[in-house]
Design an enzyme around this catalytic site. Structure first.
Site, PDB file in Angstrom:
ATOM      1  N   THR A 158     -21.080  42.665  30.115  1.00 11.61           N
ATOM      2  CA  THR A 158     -22.514  42.548  29.784  1.00 11.61           C
ATOM      3  C   THR A 158     -22.753  43.379  28.546  1.00 11.61           C
ATOM      4  O   THR A 158     -21.622  44.069  28.030  1.00 11.61           O
ATOM      5  CB  THR A 158     -23.399  43.189  30.855  1.00 11.61           C
ATOM      6  N   ARG A 159     -23.994  43.735  28.099  1.00  9.84           N
ATOM      7  CA  ARG A 159     -24.416  44.608  26.975  1.00  9.84           C
ATOM      8  C   ARG A 159     -24.733  46.124  27.509  1.00  9.84           C
ATOM      9  O   ARG A 159     -25.082  46.716  26.632  1.00  9.84           O
ATOM     10  CB  ARG A 159     -25.654  43.909  26.328  1.00  9.84           C
ATOM     11  N   LYS A 160     -24.130  46.193  28.622  1.00 13.84           N
ATOM     12  CA  LYS A 160     -24.467  47.608  29.135  1.00 13.84           C
ATOM     13  C   LYS A 160     -23.383  48.595  28.483  1.00 13.84           C
ATOM     14  O   LYS A 160     -22.200  48.972  29.426  1.00 13.84           O
ATOM     15  CB  LYS A 160     -24.289  48.106  30.769  1.00 13.84           C
ATOM     16  N   THR A 161     -23.334  49.046  27.216  1.00  8.14           N
ATOM     17  CA  THR A 161     -22.253  49.550  26.594  1.00  8.14           C
ATOM     18  C   THR A 161     -22.702  50.688  26.125  1.00  8.14           C
ATOM     19  O   THR A 161     -23.922  51.063  26.398  1.00  8.14           O
ATOM     20  CB  THR A 161     -21.441  48.470  25.510  1.00  8.14           C
ATOM     21  N   HIS A 300     -16.610  47.508  32.719  1.00  5.91           N
ATOM     22  CA  HIS A 300     -16.548  48.351  31.581  1.00  5.91           C
ATOM     23  C   HIS A 300     -17.514  49.627  32.050  1.00  5.91           C
ATOM     24  O   HIS A 300     -17.363  50.727  31.080  1.00  5.91           O
ATOM     25  CB  HIS A 300     -16.903  47.639  30.247  1.00  5.91           C
TER      26      HIS A 300
END
Length: 314
Positions: A158-161, A300
């Site tokens: 996902t874009r949870k970076t 991640h």
């Protein structure tokens, strides 16, 4: 076979990117400026340790100290290139390694250059390798478990970076063999629950508005929490429909029913995605091939780093 090596596959399964080219060629030119900024952040004024060790040419060995998948090679190459050093890699990027079979540590690379520059780049290189390899390792673990469970679709991150570190984390996903999903807000229109609620729940209006600006090259994804809303999204022209936070058995029933409906309505070109709930522990009973993509942050977020060290040869 190592626990991090993929089982034999056939042509129907998604390809692993490292098998088809150098992933470093994907990186934007801006990553080199980012590396320069990170070097400056770590040494903004005097390098007292560098004064102590001097400028003689030395070699240093990069060791892998815990099991993992090597990831982050282009970043390390650029760090030491900017410092006037060279790196000789003894493993290929994407290759798994296990210190338990190599006397407690694995020789990953040899770095050569002025000793003060070797030590100036040491911590930055190790930090990037540790995080990038940790994500690649967890991505590979989940992918291996999915393949062993018979799942033939895609696993996506996902874009949870981490802000400012996204390029490294998304790169690690690719090395691990999973899909990086969308890279940023500009990669695809993704209409989540808040977008739909902001349009008073009118999915059709939200999709139409998105289609008016995305152009013919872009895709629209709609997040839904019911089968009926999934059908509404597909009929409105969504390219991807995400079933959000469905329970395991509930998901299987919903996905199977939707696939049958999609065939009847000639909507088989729509991608069916699921997000939420996937873990390393439940993957065997959670996955079903009616779902084309499983997106998860478990590969991640809060991922264990791979431990590396860099030692001056003496």
């Amino acid at each position: 076979m190592s626990s991090l090596e993929l089982p034999p596959t056939d042509a129907t399964l998604p390809p692993i990117p490292t098998e088809h080219g150098n992933l470093g060629h994907l990186l934007p030119v801006t990553y080199k400026r980012t590396i320069a900024d990170w070097l400056t952040e770590d040494c903004p004024s005097f390098d007292y340790g560098g004064f102590v060790v001097g400028n003689d040419t030395k070699t240093a060995t990069l060791y892998g100290k815990t099991e993992g998948v090597l990831a982050g090679v282009p970043f390390v190459d650029e760090i030491f290139q900017q410092l006037g050093c060279s790196v000789e890699w003894h493993l290929k990027e994407g290759q798994p390694f296990s210190p338990s079979t190599s006397g407690g540590k694995v020789k990953i690379a040899t770095v050569t250059g002025p000793v003060r520059n070797l030590l100036q780049g040491e911590r930055l290189a190790l930090n990037i390798l540790a995080r990038c390899s940790g994500i690649a390792t967890q991505s590979r673990k989940v992918l291996v478990l999915a393949r062993k469970a018979g799942y033939t679709g895609r696993i996506a991150g996902t874009r949870k970076t981490t802000p400012g570190f996204r390029v490294v984390e998304k790169y690690g996903m690719l090395v691990g063999g999973v899909d990086q999903h969308r890279y940023d807000l500009s990669s695809m229109v993704m209409l989540k629950d808040n977008h739909i609620w902001a349009r008073s729940g009118r999915i059709e209006e939200a999709v139409t508005a998105a289609r008016s600006v995305i152009g013919y090259t872009g895709k629209i994804e709609v997040e839904v929490d019911s089968v009926e809303d999934a059908k509404r999204a597909m009929l409105s022209g969504a390219d991807v429909v995400m079933l959000d936070n469905f329970a395991g058995d509930e998901l299987k029933v919903a996905a199977k029913g939707l696939k049958e409906w999609m065939r009847e309505e000639n909507k088989t070109n729509v991608i069916l995605e699921c997000s939420g709930g996937l873990t390393e522990g439940n993957i065997g009973g959670y996955l079903c091939n009616e779902v084309d993509v499983y997106s998860t942050s478990s590969i991640h977020q809060s991922t264990q780093h791979v431990d590396y060290s860099l030692k001056i040869d003496h």
